[in-house]
Design an enzyme around this catalytic site. Structure first.
Site, short mmCIF file in Angstrom:
data_model
loop_
_atom_site.label_atom_id
_atom_site.label_comp_id
_atom_site.label_asym_id
_atom_site.label_seq_id
_atom_site.Cartn_x
_atom_site.Cartn_y
_atom_site.Cartn_z
N VAL A 210 0.89 -1.11 -0.02
CA VAL A 210 -0.11 0.04 -0.01
C VAL A 210 0.90 1.15 -0.08
O VAL A 210 1.61 1.35 0.80
CB VAL A 210 -0.96 -0.12 1.46
N HIS A 211 0.97 2.02 -0.98
CA HIS A 211 1.75 3.29 -1.12
C HIS A 211 1.08 4.62 -1.91
O HIS A 211 1.81 5.51 -1.89
CB HIS A 211 3.25 2.69 -1.83
N TRP A 212 0.11 4.20 -2.51
CA TRP A 212 -0.61 5.36 -3.47
C TRP A 212 -1.20 6.32 -2.36
O TRP A 212 -1.52 6.15 -1.18
CB TRP A 212 -1.57 4.78 -4.06
N ARG A 243 6.39 6.33 2.90
CA ARG A 243 5.27 7.04 3.04
C ARG A 243 3.95 6.41 3.93
O ARG A 243 3.30 6.95 4.61
CB ARG A 243 4.38 7.28 1.59
#
Length: 369
Positions: A210-212, A243
């Site tokens: 998960v990085h968006w 992030r």
């Protein structure tokens, strides 16, 4: 022929490496003039895994130029890249500029070349999510519209370009990621054993990424994804993007369930092995969606749209956004399609790209005359 390749992130190096290998094979077999490639790294993403080991393990040539632009806002980053790339182009005077994908490096390289009347060749042309709120979508569209050669991975991509009035210079070559995956999967199997390292068995865990920003920077969406992870209950390995780690650390209300094992970022070869052996992959990454399909691993995409619509149509990728119930239901899989169509080519896209580039010599000579 003198080609200048522009990349800015680790996935682009991996794709470009497949084409670079094809160029070397072409030069070794060709009786004529070789194709000379100059590699430019914009420095868009700094990744500690982009070290000597990364280049050596994957047989990737080191960049001839590293522009060191770094992380900035979209406008500032693209502007600085545009200025720096222009200076390299004025020195190198290439016959063609080769760009990959949909990053700010892609757009900056394409614009800098187009303004200097240097032909642009775009690998992964024609991809569309039809969501103009995505910076990547803007980059794709603009790059395609200034490119002379458009190397499409799928028939869908060709149709997308035709719908925008782009027909000249379009070539459906297959997907270079298919080339890269075949090459690097073998390297991963021969060199590492990441499953033993993390104490898991094949098909006995799920893999998450998960990085968006739409997920990490939205507390409600990230909380919904974590609730889904908790309800799934099965072991989940989760390599954390910086992030994402920052978002979790900043909010005590975002509780990671005990079934989830958070990992430091892993190398590309380690990630390939984790992907290949997962029971299911939960991700918001475009590249991992495609890798999951090529590896025959079911994928649950934590986004509201995707540029890889073919994987959804084939039934191997479920588009669920950040809806907890949809994520849980999709992760339980149910019946998978009996057939997995060959959507992305035969693993020889890079050879086709190099063959087409080699045929451009006459037109390049005419342009330079």
């Amino acid at each position: 022929m003198h080609i200048l390749t522009i990349v800015g992130a680790r996935p682009q190096f991996i794709k470009a490496a497949a084409v670079s290998r094809a160029i070397r094979r072409h030069n070794a077999a060709s009786g004529g003039a070789p194709i000379q490639e100059v590699l430019v790294h914009t420095g868009q993403h700094y990744d500690e895994n982009m070290s000597q080991v990364f280049f050596d393990e994957l047989n990737i040539p080191h960049p001839d130029y590293n522009l060191g632009v770094g992380s900035l806002s979209h406008g500032a980053q693209t502007g600085r890249m545009l200025e720096a790339i222009e200076q390299v182009l004025l020195v190198e005077k290439p016959d063609c500029v080769l760009v990959y994908g949909d990053t700010n490096s892609t757009l900056a390289g394409a614009l800098a070349a187009a303004k200097l009347h240097i032909p642009v060749a775009h690998v992964e042309a024609g991809l569309r999510s039809f969501n103009r709120r995505m910076p990547e979508e803007i980059n794709r569209v603009l790059t395609d519209h200034v490119s002379r050669l458009l190397f499409c991975p799928t028939e869908t991509a060709v149709r997308n370009l035709a719908a925008e009035g782009i027909g000249s210079g379009v070539h459906q070559v297959g997907d270079v990621m298919c080339d890269a995956l075949r090459h690097n999967k073998e390297l991963a199997e021969n060199r590492i054993d990441v499953l033993s390292q993390f104490g898991v068995q094949p098909k006995q865990y799920l893999l998450a990424t998960v990085h968006w920003p739409s997920n990490t920077d939205d507390e409600a969406r990230l909380a919904a994804i974590l609730r889904a992870f908790r309800q799934i209950g099965d072991p989940i390995l989760w390599p954390l993007h910086p992030r994402t780690r920052k978002a979790l650390a900043a909010n005590d209300a975002l509780l990671v369930p005990d079934s989830v094992r958070m990992l430091d970022p892993v190398s590309y070869l380690e990630m390939l092995q984790l992907e290949a052996n997962a029971r299911c992959i939960l991700t918001d990454s475009g590249g991992i969606q495609k890798e999951a399909y090529l590896l025959g691993v079911p994928c649950v995409t934590l986004r509201d749209d995707t540029e890889w619509v073919e994987t959804v149509d084939a039934g191997w990728n479920k588009l669920v956004g950040a809806d907890t119930e949809l994520i849980v239901a999709a992760a339980r899989l149910g019946d998978l399609p009996a057939h997995r169509p060959d959507l992305f080519g035969d693993g020889h896209a890079a050879e086709r790209i190099v063959g087409i580039l080699g045929k451009q010599r006459c037109s390049v000579a005419q342009r330079c005359a």
